[in-house]
Write an enzyme that holds these catalytic residues in place. Structure first.
Site, short mmCIF file in Angstrom:
data_model
loop_
_atom_site.label_atom_id
_atom_site.label_comp_id
_atom_site.label_asym_id
_atom_site.label_seq_id
_atom_site.Cartn_x
_atom_site.Cartn_y
_atom_site.Cartn_z
N TRP A 184 0.83 -1.21 0.00
CA TRP A 184 0.00 0.00 0.00
C TRP A 184 0.86 1.25 0.00
O TRP A 184 0.53 2.23 -0.66
CB TRP A 184 -0.99 -0.01 1.17
CG TRP A 184 -1.93 -1.17 1.06
CD1 TRP A 184 -2.03 -2.24 1.89
CD2 TRP A 184 -2.87 -1.41 -0.01
NE1 TRP A 184 -2.97 -3.13 1.43
CE2 TRP A 184 -3.50 -2.65 0.27
CE3 TRP A 184 -3.24 -0.71 -1.16
CZ2 TRP A 184 -4.48 -3.19 -0.57
CZ3 TRP A 184 -4.22 -1.25 -2.00
CH2 TRP A 184 -4.82 -2.47 -1.68
N ASP A 201 -1.85 6.33 6.47
CA ASP A 201 -2.88 5.42 5.97
C ASP A 201 -3.13 4.41 7.08
O ASP A 201 -2.33 3.51 7.31
CB ASP A 201 -2.37 4.74 4.69
CG ASP A 201 -3.33 3.67 4.18
OD1 ASP A 201 -4.38 3.46 4.81
OD2 ASP A 201 -3.02 3.05 3.14
N LYS A 254 -12.05 -2.45 6.44
CA LYS A 254 -11.26 -3.33 7.29
C LYS A 254 -11.82 -3.32 8.71
O LYS A 254 -12.13 -4.34 9.28
CB LYS A 254 -9.79 -2.92 7.31
CG LYS A 254 -9.17 -2.61 5.94
CD LYS A 254 -8.89 -3.83 5.12
CE LYS A 254 -8.64 -3.60 3.64
NZ LYS A 254 -7.64 -2.61 3.28
C1 LIG Z 1 -7.08 -2.14 1.87
C2 LIG Z 1 -6.08 -1.08 2.01
C3 LIG Z 1 -5.97 -0.02 1.08
C4 LIG Z 1 -6.84 0.07 -0.15
O1 LIG Z 1 -8.09 0.50 0.17
P1 LIG Z 1 -9.19 0.81 -0.95
O2 LIG Z 1 -10.30 1.32 -0.10
O3 LIG Z 1 -9.47 -0.49 -1.62
O4 LIG Z 1 -8.65 1.81 -1.88
C5 LIG Z 1 -5.03 0.95 1.31
N1 LIG Z 1 -4.23 0.90 2.37
C6 LIG Z 1 -4.29 -0.09 3.28
C7 LIG Z 1 -3.37 -0.09 4.45
C8 LIG Z 1 -5.22 -1.11 3.12
O5 LIG Z 1 -5.29 -2.11 4.01
#
Ligand SMILES: *Cc1c(COP(=O)(O)O)cnc(C)c1O
Length: 360
Positions: free
Chosen positions: A103, A172, A196
């Site tokens: 990511w 993030d 998540k």
């Molecule tokens: C799942 C995830 C993403 C991607 O998220 P989307 O909503 O599918 O764009 C980005 N960063 C992390 C840490 C993730 O676990």
């Protein structure tokens, strides 16, 4: 109650059953309004209440100061990969990235399309199985970007990296948001796709400091400026109303379970059951360095791809779902977010012990 599996999926992921039941009640009519939750106008009284309750539940749960805005955006966490540099990275500055997995690789890739992005640290040398402890910052970066929990590789920051003066931290937090207490004042911007730990896919939680909203570039389409969404309370256009509703229920559920410290305690206890077994197992091994191992995504292998495959089939035959590891690491991954029940982890460990004794 329909039959439900133990769902170890990395995302979209398991939600608290109490939340799903409450949502089910409100699908056809939100309270006694006679209109279902997905059918209410985002500007009407009923949804305005839902929105305000979600914002205040969020603010209260994470102790978010008044000088931070709480936004509900669309386009996933992946859209924040370009939102952040578009708004904050001017031509003459650099943005620094801690590259700790897929990511963050994706995040820095977007920043490089838009400006100067520098890798301040990387754990790619060991297939991202650890969190770097030393950094090489550029001269005067505008911001530092990190990924708090690496969903795919199963590592997690145990403390925040120091950042240079005159820069701010962007994180993030998609896969560990509200899994433990958080000091929001340490960040300029936090973002998290909901699927998540917070709700359904389709809504991204953004927590952003007021002064940064003001500093953001104005040479962008309105939809791409944080200020647009901040000024309009996430209602510049139709927001993801159902996602905001579910997120509100999840936040209230966390509160009712004792809040973020209680989540942290429970998550440590839950992950501990699995890591303790992995440590003494002669068949299964955790892939992440112990000191950086994630409490949210536990990644492990047997060291034999055929055996991994056989074990995954065995879990599927025994009522577990979503344990296959991400294609970039292989092996297994147990995603055990806030809503994942401890009983599911105990059941998995029991199955692993059985599988181990059958394959000595
Ligand atoms: C799942 C995830 C993403 C991607 O998220 P989307 O909503 O599918 O764009 C980005 N960063 C992390 C840490 C993730 O676990």
């Amino acid at each position: 109650m329909p039959h439900r599996l133990f769902n170890f999926s990395a995302g979209p992921a398991v939600l608290p059953e109490a939340v799903l039941e409450e949502a089910r009640e409100n699908l056809l009519s939100l309270g006694d309004s006679g209109v279902g939750i997905m059918e209410h106008s985002h500007r009407g009284k009923a949804f305005t209440e839902v929105y305000e309750e979600t914002v205040s539940a969020c603010r209260e749960l994470a102790n978010i100061p008044e000088n931070y805005k709480i936004l509900f955006l669309q386009g996933g966490a992946s859209s924040q990969f370009y939102f952040a540099p578009m708004n904050f990275l001017p031509d003459e500055r650099t943005a620094d990235y801690h590259v700790t997995g897929t990511w963050s690789q994706k995040a820095i890739k977007e920043a490089k399309i838009l400006g100067n992005a520098h890798t301040a640290s990387s754990s790619e040398d060991k297939n991202f199985n650890y969190i770097p402890k030393s950094y090489d910052y550029s001269d005067n970066p505008v911001y530092v970007h990190m990924t708090s929990n690496n969903t795919i590789f199963g590592t997690q920051y145990q403390s925040l990296p120091e950042i240079p003066e005159n820069s701010f931290l962007i994180s993030d937090n998609s896969s560990d948001i509200f899994s433990k207490p958080i000091d929001v004042t340490k960040y300029g911007l936090i973002y998290a796709g909901a699927q998540k730990n917070l709700g359904p896919s389709g809504v991204t939680l953004v927590i952003i400091r007021d002064d940064l909203i003001q500093k953001g570039s104005k040479k962008l389409p309105s939809m791409l400026q944080y200020r647009t969404h901040a000024d309009k309370g996430s209602m510049f256009n139709t927001p993801p109303t159902f996602g905001i509703y579910i997120m509100g229920l999840v936040l209230k559920w966390i509160h009712s379970e004792g809040g973020l410290s209680a989540m942290d305690k429970k998550n440590k206890q839950k992950a501990g059951i699995l890591y303790n077994y992995l440590e003494q197992s002669k068949l299964f091994n955790a892939t992440a360095e112990k000191e950086d191992a994630s409490l949210m995504n536990v990644t492990f292998v047997t060291g034999n791809e055929e055996l991994d495959k056989k074990f995954i089939q065995c879990t599927e035959a025994n009522g577990f779902s979503g344990i296959k590891g991400h294609r970039s690491v292989g092996g297994m991954r147990a995603s055990i977010y806030n809503a994942f029940p401890e009983a599911g982890i105990e059941a998995l460990v029991k199955l692993m012990k059985q599988f181990e004794s059958d394959h000595q």
